[in-house]
Design a protein around this motif. Structure first.
Motif, PDB file in Angstrom:
ATOM      1  N   GLN A 159      16.809 -16.230  19.648  1.00 57.00           N
ATOM      2  CA  GLN A 159      17.600 -15.144  19.076  1.00 57.00           C
ATOM      3  C   GLN A 159      17.208 -14.884  17.621  1.00 57.00           C
ATOM      4  O   GLN A 159      17.200 -13.730  17.161  1.00 57.00           O
ATOM      5  CB  GLN A 159      19.094 -15.479  19.152  1.00 57.00           C
ATOM      6  CG  GLN A 159      19.997 -14.300  18.784  1.00 57.00           C
ATOM      7  CD  GLN A 159      19.793 -13.100  19.700  1.00 57.00           C
ATOM      8  OE1 GLN A 159      19.944 -13.207  20.910  1.00 57.00           O
ATOM      9  NE2 GLN A 159      19.450 -11.953  19.116  1.00 57.00           N
ATOM     10  N   GLU A 160      16.868 -15.934  16.888  1.00 59.82           N
ATOM     11  CA  GLU A 160      16.425 -15.773  15.504  1.00 59.82           C
ATOM     12  C   GLU A 160      15.113 -14.987  15.440  1.00 59.82           C
ATOM     13  O   GLU A 160      14.912 -14.169  14.530  1.00 59.82           O
ATOM     14  CB  GLU A 160      16.273 -17.137  14.835  1.00 59.82           C
ATOM     15  CG  GLU A 160      17.595 -17.836  14.566  1.00 59.82           C
ATOM     16  CD  GLU A 160      17.419 -19.267  14.089  1.00 59.82           C
ATOM     17  OE1 GLU A 160      18.312 -19.775  13.377  1.00 59.82           O
ATOM     18  OE2 GLU A 160      16.392 -19.882  14.427  1.00 59.82           O
TER      19      GLU A 160
ATOM     20  N   PRO B  68      11.061 -16.176  10.761  1.00 55.15           N
ATOM     21  CA  PRO B  68      12.513 -15.960  10.796  1.00 55.15           C
ATOM     22  C   PRO B  68      13.283 -16.776   9.782  1.00 55.15           C
ATOM     23  O   PRO B  68      14.239 -16.286   9.170  1.00 55.15           O
ATOM     24  CB  PRO B  68      12.877 -16.356  12.241  1.00 55.15           C
ATOM     25  CG  PRO B  68      11.635 -16.057  13.025  1.00 55.15           C
ATOM     26  CD  PRO B  68      10.507 -16.424  12.111  1.00 55.15           C
ATOM     27  N   THR B  69      12.898 -18.020   9.560  1.00 48.92           N
ATOM     28  CA  THR B  69      13.619 -18.869   8.610  1.00 48.92           C
ATOM     29  C   THR B  69      13.580 -18.275   7.207  1.00 48.92           C
ATOM     30  O   THR B  69      14.593 -18.251   6.497  1.00 48.92           O
ATOM     31  CB  THR B  69      13.000 -20.281   8.577  1.00 48.92           C
ATOM     32  OG1 THR B  69      13.021 -20.835   9.900  1.00 48.92           O
ATOM     33  CG2 THR B  69      13.796 -21.196   7.649  1.00 48.92           C
TER      34      THR B  69
ATOM     35  N   THR C 150      12.845 -22.857  15.734  1.00 50.80           N
ATOM     36  CA  THR C 150      13.492 -21.565  15.561  1.00 50.80           C
ATOM     37  C   THR C 150      13.968 -21.057  16.916  1.00 50.80           C
ATOM     38  O   THR C 150      13.217 -21.060  17.883  1.00 50.80           O
ATOM     39  CB  THR C 150      12.523 -20.543  14.942  1.00 50.80           C
ATOM     40  OG1 THR C 150      12.030 -21.052  13.711  1.00 50.80           O
ATOM     41  CG2 THR C 150      13.221 -19.219  14.698  1.00 50.80           C
ATOM     42  N   SER C 151      15.219 -20.633  16.976  1.00 48.79           N
ATOM     43  CA  SER C 151      15.765 -20.176  18.249  1.00 48.79           C
ATOM     44  C   SER C 151      15.181 -18.828  18.643  1.00 48.79           C
ATOM     45  O   SER C 151      14.692 -18.056  17.797  1.00 48.79           O
ATOM     46  CB  SER C 151      17.287 -20.065  18.165  1.00 48.79           C
ATOM     47  OG  SER C 151      17.661 -18.977  17.344  1.00 48.79           O
TER      48      SER C 151
ATOM     49  N   ASP D  14      15.952 -11.323  16.212  1.00 46.85           N
ATOM     50  CA  ASP D  14      16.676 -10.638  15.139  1.00 46.85           C
ATOM     51  C   ASP D  14      15.756 -10.075  14.059  1.00 46.85           C
ATOM     52  O   ASP D  14      16.133  -9.127  13.357  1.00 46.85           O
ATOM     53  CB  ASP D  14      17.698 -11.587  14.503  1.00 46.85           C
ATOM     54  CG  ASP D  14      18.874 -11.878  15.427  1.00 46.85           C
ATOM     55  OD1 ASP D  14      19.061 -11.120  16.396  1.00 46.85           O
ATOM     56  OD2 ASP D  14      19.591 -12.872  15.194  1.00 46.85           O
ATOM     57  N   VAL D  15      14.576 -10.650  13.888  1.00 45.36           N
ATOM     58  CA  VAL D  15      13.676 -10.180  12.825  1.00 45.36           C
ATOM     59  C   VAL D  15      12.544  -9.302  13.347  1.00 45.36           C
ATOM     60  O   VAL D  15      11.834  -8.685  12.560  1.00 45.36           O
ATOM     61  CB  VAL D  15      13.078 -11.363  12.024  1.00 45.36           C
ATOM     62  CG1 VAL D  15      14.182 -12.207  11.407  1.00 45.36           C
ATOM     63  CG2 VAL D  15      12.180 -12.221  12.900  1.00 45.36           C
TER      64      VAL D  15
ATOM     65  N   GLU E  62      12.975 -15.088   6.450  1.00 45.39           N
ATOM     66  CA  GLU E  62      13.629 -13.781   6.451  1.00 45.39           C
ATOM     67  C   GLU E  62      15.135 -13.922   6.280  1.00 45.39           C
ATOM     68  O   GLU E  62      15.794 -13.027   5.746  1.00 45.39           O
ATOM     69  CB  GLU E  62      13.324 -13.038   7.759  1.00 45.39           C
ATOM     70  CG  GLU E  62      11.864 -12.662   7.943  1.00 45.39           C
ATOM     71  CD  GLU E  62      11.374 -11.683   6.897  1.00 45.39           C
ATOM     72  OE1 GLU E  62      12.034 -10.641   6.714  1.00 45.39           O
ATOM     73  OE2 GLU E  62      10.343 -11.970   6.243  1.00 45.39           O
ATOM     74  N   ARG E  63      15.690 -15.046   6.710  1.00 47.57           N
ATOM     75  CA  ARG E  63      17.121 -15.269   6.572  1.00 47.57           C
ATOM     76  C   ARG E  63      17.491 -15.811   5.189  1.00 47.57           C
ATOM     77  O   ARG E  63      18.659 -16.039   4.905  1.00 47.57           O
ATOM     78  CB  ARG E  63      17.610 -16.272   7.635  1.00 47.57           C
ATOM     79  CG  ARG E  63      17.439 -15.775   9.063  1.00 47.57           C
ATOM     80  CD  ARG E  63      18.323 -16.571  10.031  1.00 47.57           C
ATOM     81  NE  ARG E  63      18.328 -17.978   9.749  1.00 47.57           N
ATOM     82  CZ  ARG E  63      17.469 -18.861  10.265  1.00 47.57           C
ATOM     83  NH1 ARG E  63      16.525 -18.425  11.086  1.00 47.57           N
ATOM     84  NH2 ARG E  63      17.540 -20.136   9.987  1.00 47.57           N
TER      85      ARG E  63
END
Length: 254
Positions: A32-33, A227-228, A29-30, A36-37, A230-231
């Motif tokens: 920025q990802e 994050p994964t 996971t980057s 973002d969450v 959440e997207r």
């Protein structure tokens, strides 16, 4: 504290804080990802690779050796200072998320708190920026790197708290736990069972110094945020995408 021991403590803290070779970041996971969450009030757990991280992981029997409190960023920029942490050598400071770009991290989010309560928790931590921690306990943590004591798992976390007779200040989760407990937010059960000096089981009230980074992961009142997911992760869409890529490769190779 004696100036000589203080100087030795600072030198030892610098030594223990240095990263060790051979660390592997498992998540893809980057940064920025992750950014973002994140929401203000979230706790970022870090799988550290310093010498003191090794001691904390051993004593707490957890993957997580460090914890930070996310207080928000104006531009969702990973390079903007947005995390409050208790650093071994610098005390309570603010750092950017980018500091942990090469580490495995986990987001723990408190559930069911109002914006007002969240602001109170964050302000509690902000008011402690600049605090410098007592380094006497560094000697206690350091000895576990030299020889790991044969101590039952149930007693290991007590070694962190009661090592030198003073509440340990080297564990970053102490600050965050104190902030949440200041508003009465429950992290783990209020009372714990420990052994007294005679080896008898007694019940005591859990103090904020009893909390370690992994407790936020174990807490039933914090949600793990990935994050994964959440997207809107979808395995079926992923499988279809992979199938199209295979078909494309076959066409280009023929």
């Amino acid at each position: 504290m004696n100036p000589l021991f203080s100087a030795i403590g600072r030198g030892l803290a610098n030594y223990l804080s240095k990263p060790r070779p051979g660390y592997e970041r498992l998540s893809r996971t980057s940064l920025q990802e992750v950014m973002d969450v994140l929401q203000p009030g979230d706790i970022l757990l870090v799988d550290g690779n310093s010498r003191i991280s090794t001691a904390i992981k051993y004593l707490t029997q957890s993957t997580w050796s460090h914890a930070c409190l996310y207080v928000g960023a104006s531009k969702c920029d990973p390079d903007e200072p947005s995390l409050i942490e208790a650093d071994l050598t610098q005390g309570v400071i603010m750092v950017p998320l980018s500091k942990y770009e090469q580490y495995n991290v986990r987001i723990c989010r408190p559930v069911g708190i109002s914006d007002t309560t969240r602001d109170t928790i964050i302000n509690f931590a902000r008011e402690r920026l600049g605090h410098v921690y007592d380094l006497r306990n560094i000697f206690d943590l350091a000895r576990y790197l030299i020889q790991k004591p044969a101590v039952p798992n149930r007693l290991r976390r007590e070694l962190i708290t009661f090592g030198s007779g003073e509440p340990t200040r080297a564990i970053c989760s102490t600050l965050i736990a104190e902030a949440f407990l200041s508003v009465g937010y429950p992290i783990l059960p209020e009372f714990i069972r420990v052994e007294d000096r005679k080896g008898q089981q007694i019940t005591i009230q859990r103090h904020y110094t009893h909390y370690v980074p992994g407790d936020f992961d174990l807490s039933p009142n914090f949600r793990i945020v990935k994050p994964t997911l959440e997207r809107g992760f979808s395995f079926e869409k992923l499988r279809q995408s992979m199938a199209r890529d295979v078909e494309f490769d076959e066409v280009t190779q023929s």
